[in-house]
Design an enzyme around this catalytic site. Structure first.
Site, mmCIF file in Angstrom:
data_model
loop_
_atom_site.group_PDB
_atom_site.id
_atom_site.type_symbol
_atom_site.label_atom_id
_atom_site.label_comp_id
_atom_site.label_asym_id
_atom_site.label_seq_id
_atom_site.Cartn_x
_atom_site.Cartn_y
_atom_site.Cartn_z
ATOM 1 N N CYS A 296 3.018 -18.592 -33.355
ATOM 2 C CA CYS A 296 3.790 -19.403 -32.406
ATOM 3 C C CYS A 296 5.228 -18.877 -32.318
ATOM 4 O O CYS A 296 5.943 -18.871 -33.319
ATOM 5 C CB CYS A 296 3.766 -20.857 -32.865
ATOM 6 S SG CYS A 296 5.094 -21.887 -32.252
ATOM 7 N N CYS B 284 7.811 -21.255 -33.597
ATOM 8 C CA CYS B 284 7.745 -21.373 -35.059
ATOM 9 C C CYS B 284 8.503 -20.211 -35.706
ATOM 10 O O CYS B 284 9.221 -20.394 -36.687
ATOM 11 C CB CYS B 284 6.300 -21.372 -35.539
ATOM 12 S SG CYS B 284 5.317 -22.776 -34.984
ATOM 13 N N ARG C 123 -2.833 -23.477 -34.033
ATOM 14 C CA ARG C 123 -3.011 -24.156 -32.748
ATOM 15 C C ARG C 123 -4.370 -23.880 -32.124
ATOM 16 O O ARG C 123 -4.936 -24.743 -31.438
ATOM 17 C CB ARG C 123 -1.916 -23.723 -31.768
ATOM 18 C CG ARG C 123 -0.505 -24.077 -32.179
ATOM 19 C CD ARG C 123 0.500 -23.311 -31.317
ATOM 20 N NE ARG C 123 0.364 -21.870 -31.493
ATOM 21 C CZ ARG C 123 0.789 -20.968 -30.632
ATOM 22 N NH1 ARG C 123 1.384 -21.352 -29.517
ATOM 23 N NH2 ARG C 123 0.645 -19.671 -30.863
ATOM 24 N N ASP D 205 2.602 -22.432 -37.214
ATOM 25 C CA ASP D 205 1.580 -21.459 -36.830
ATOM 26 C C ASP D 205 2.285 -20.106 -36.755
ATOM 27 O O ASP D 205 3.262 -19.954 -36.018
ATOM 28 C CB ASP D 205 1.003 -21.853 -35.469
ATOM 29 C CG ASP D 205 -0.094 -20.913 -34.983
ATOM 30 O OD1 ASP D 205 -0.052 -19.709 -35.323
ATOM 31 O OD2 ASP D 205 -0.979 -21.359 -34.242
#
Length: 244
Positions: free
Chosen positions: A131, A134, A158, A128
Site C-alpha cells: 500500500c 502505508c 488488502r 499492507d
C-alpha cells in the site's frame, strides 16, 4: 417513563430523550434477520439504550438497529442528547470494542517500533506492505518515535490472505528482526526470512475486518478511535495530545 423520539438526521439515528429501562434481546431474533432468504452474518445482538431497539453487529464490523421481531431495521448511529451534550453511542461502543480486542494482542504478535525514551502514547496500525500510503506513513515512524509515540503494526493484506502482500507479511512477521524486515519490505525489498506465519497474518486480517477496516493504513488510537488513511506525524501527535 421518559418519552423517547427517534428521527433520522443525515443518516444518523438520534435519540432525543434518554430511556429509563432496558430490555434483553429476544430469543431467536438472529434467526429473523435475513436478506433475500439468506441469514445475515450476525456477530452479536444486544440491547440498546432505547427500549424496544436492539443493536446488531455483523461479522464485517457493520452495526444497525432492529425491533424485537427483526421486521424494522434502522441503519445509522445512535446518539444520546442529554444535558446539552450529544454523544454518539454507536461510535463509543465501537471504540470500546476496538480497545478490548487490541488489548488481547500480545507484543510478540506485533511488529513494534519503540521510542528510545519515554513512551507518551501508543498507536496500532493495520498495514499492507504493498500500500503506497502505508509506505508513506512508515517513513514517518522515526519522527513519531522521536515525539515519544510507539507504533505497533498488525497485518492487513488488502487483497486477502492469499495475496502476494500477505505472503510477504507472513515472512516479515516470522523474521528474527521483524521491524527491520518490515522496513525493508516497505521499500520493496524481499524479506530474508523464508519462514511464514500465514495463520498469524490471517488472524490479524480477520480481526481487521471485525473492527470495520476497509482499507490501509488504519490507525487505532489509544482510546479506540480509528483513523483511516495516511496522517502526517505532526497531526497524529496533535490528535494524541502530544506537543511536537
Amino acid at each position: 417513563m421518559s418519552r423517547a423520539v427517534l428521527s433520522v438526521m443525515g443518516g444518523a439515528l438520534v435519540l432525543l430523550a434518554a430511556p429509563l429501562s432496558f430490555a434483553a434481546p429476544p430469543e431467536g431474533l438472529a434467526d429473523n434477520l435475513t436478506h433475500n432468504g439468506q441469514p445475515l452474518p450476525v456477530a452479536s445482538i444486544q440491547e440498546s439504550p432505547l427500549p424496544g431497539l436492539y443493536e446488531v453487529r455483523l461479522k464485517g464490523g457493520d452495526t444497525f438497529y432492529t425491533d424485537a421481531d427483526g421486521e424494522y431495521l434502522v441503519v445509522g448511529d445512535l446518539y444520546r442528547n442529554r444535558d446539552g451534550q450529544m454523544v454518539n453511542l454507536t461510535e463509543r461502543a465501537a471504540n470500546e470494542r476496538r480497545q478490548a480486542r487490541l488489548a488481547d494482542i500480545p507484543e510478540e504478535e506485533r511488529v513494534i517500533y519503540k521510542p528510545a525514551g519515554e513512551v507518551k502514547a501508543r498507536i496500532t496500525v493495520f498495514t499492507d506492505t504493498s500500500c503506497p500510503y502505508c509506505q508513506k506513513l512508515h517513513k514517518e515512524v522515526p519522527r513519531l518515535n522521536r515525539m515519544g509515540i510507539e507504533v505497533d503494526y498488525l497485518a492487513f493484506p488488502r487483497a486477502g490472505v492469499d495475496s502476494k502482500a500477505a505472503r510477504v507479511m507472513s515472512q516479515v512477521w516470522c523474521a528474527d528482526n521483524a521491524s527491520a524486515a518490515l522496513t525493508a519490505a516497505m521499500r520493496g525489498d524481499a524479506p530474508d526470512s523464508t519462514a511464514q506465519c500465514k495463520s498469524l497474518v490471517a488472524e490479524q486480517h480477520a480481526l481487521g475486518i471485525e473492527l470495520g477496516i476497509r482499507g490501509t493504513p488504519a490507525i487505532m488510537l489509544p482510546d479506540g478511535r480509528m483513523v483511516s488513511g495516511y496522517v502526517p506525524a505532526e497531526r497524529l501527535a496533535s490528535m494524541l495530545g502530544i506537543e511536537k
